[in-house]
Design an enzyme around this catalytic site. Sequence first.
Site, PDB file in Angstrom:
ATOM      1  N   GLY A   1       0.117   5.556  -8.767  1.00 33.63           N
ATOM      2  CA  GLY A   1      -0.795   4.733  -7.919  1.00 33.63           C
ATOM      3  C   GLY A   1       0.011   3.588  -7.135  1.00 33.63           C
TER       4      GLY A   1
ATOM      5  N   SER B   1       1.432   0.290  -5.128  1.00 31.78           N
ATOM      6  CA  SER B   1       2.103  -0.738  -5.740  1.00 31.78           C
ATOM      7  C   SER B   1       1.135  -2.000  -6.089  1.00 31.78           C
ATOM      8  CB  SER B   1       3.065  -1.271  -4.475  1.00 31.78           C
ATOM      9  OG  SER B   1       3.767  -2.484  -5.020  1.00 31.78           O
ATOM     10  N   GLY B   2       1.182  -2.734  -7.005  1.00 30.98           N
ATOM     11  CA  GLY B   2       0.413  -3.640  -7.532  1.00 30.98           C
ATOM     12  C   GLY B   2      -0.763  -3.139  -8.235  1.00 30.98           C
ATOM     13  N   SER B   3      -0.895  -1.699  -8.263  1.00 31.11           N
ATOM     14  CA  SER B   3      -2.414  -1.275  -8.799  1.00 31.11           C
ATOM     15  C   SER B   3      -2.380  -1.541 -10.413  1.00 31.11           C
ATOM     16  CB  SER B   3      -2.112   0.472  -8.646  1.00 31.11           C
ATOM     17  OG  SER B   3      -1.126   1.125  -9.188  1.00 31.11           O
TER      18      SER B   3
ATOM     19  N   LYS C   1       0.182   0.140 -12.430  1.00 28.05           N
ATOM     20  CA  LYS C   1       0.595   1.130 -13.317  1.00 28.05           C
ATOM     21  C   LYS C   1       1.491   0.749 -14.677  1.00 28.05           C
ATOM     22  CE  LYS C   1       3.050   2.691  -9.907  1.00 28.05           C
ATOM     23  NZ  LYS C   1       2.846   1.562  -9.095  1.00 28.05           N
TER      24      LYS C   1
ATOM     25  N   SER D   1       5.322   7.093  -6.893  1.00 34.27           N
ATOM     26  CA  SER D   1       5.237   8.678  -6.901  1.00 34.27           C
ATOM     27  C   SER D   1       3.944   8.922  -5.791  1.00 34.27           C
ATOM     28  CB  SER D   1       5.407   9.207  -8.040  1.00 34.27           C
ATOM     29  OG  SER D   1       4.411   9.060  -8.989  1.00 34.27           O
TER      30      SER D   1
END
Lengths: 210, 210
Positions: free
Chosen positions: B45, B47-49, B51, B119
């Site tokens: 996901g 950045s900041g999602s 994960k 990724s």
Amino acid sequence: MSTPYSNKEVNGDKSSDVVWHEAAVSHEARVKLNGHKPAVLWFTGLSGSGKSTVANAVDYMLHQLGAKTYVLDGDNVRHGLNGDLGFSDAGRIENIRRIGEVSKLFVDAGLLVSSAFISPFNADRQMVRDLLAEGEFIEVFIDTPLAVCEQRDPKGLYQKARAGEIKNFTGIDSAYEAPVNPEVHVETADKSVEECAQQVVQYLKQQEYI
Amino acid sequence: MSTPYSNKEVNGDKSSDVVWHEAAVSHEARVKLNGHKPAVLWFTGLSGSGKSTVANAVDYMLHQLGAKTYVLDGDNVRHGLNGDLGFSDAGRIENIRRIGEVSKLFVDAGLLVSSAFISPFNADRQMVRDLLAEGEFIEVFIDTPLAVCEQRDPKGLYQKARAGEIKNFTGIDSAYEAPVNPEVHVETADKSVEECAQQVVQYLKQQEYI
């Protein structure tokens, strides 16, 4: 299932993220769940000395005792993680560095991991020791005379090295620096594999890893 | 302790070595000891999602259930194993390749390992999937709108990317390729962290991993 996180929102403020990270499973909790101390058993010795054989025997015994374990050796590392590395000095150092870093992750996860690689140089082994905390690196010297290793020659490598087909082969035209003060010094002559492995397991018991 | 190895000699013939390697702890034995199926939960996901947050929450829940688990994320991989890699295309691919190979070792050891890395490219994630056996790779898409991630910006990275101080930042000037058919699709909007994590744990229960 109850967790301490019920009111934390993914889309909430930054402080909830911080709380989350603090609440992640700690190293201590992983160790407690496994019921034994983690460490890397770093098997070092000449090609054909029995490193991988003894490491697998130790692993088997620890597994039978219920310990959470794993073995890193050429079979599962050389063609995978380190498949891109050659046999130059830089490649050799990077090979050991990565194995050390992966060993550290397994120790962090709470496992007793046995790494079996020639690792002929003190500096490289010291590099791995330095990655880990006190007591997490157990150097196991599989001390088998060169003549015995060469006579055994399970992969035919000594023969090729003597014929000049392999260069920089440890024990032939490249040095093996024996550990100065290994935690476990296994002199394999006149011992069965089981006796060698028992010596390592005995050390772990005496030092209260298991 | 009794083992099947009593009569095997380290310095014996080659056939005893073969028997030894056959007798090492099998993957199946490690899985049986742990009492659950191993797999890599591959969190992907923006950045900041969330994960890493959700991965740690899933890990916490699985740990509470007694599963043997570990988390691979930037905290323990970026400065260690992959500390030598830069942010070029080649560095990015090698970064994911190594994480995939290490995940594979953890799965071989019998663990449920959660890997949390942006990724962004399907090809890189497919490379990792291809390393593993059927059912051992579980793609978990942490689906949080870019606007939410950018508003949250926990590390100030979006601000720097918008200012041009960071190039090739996923979602800003580099693509994020959303998984086409992830095993678990977690839409985080209006869900708590616990609800997101429960969705993943529920999948593992339904598929009888745990």
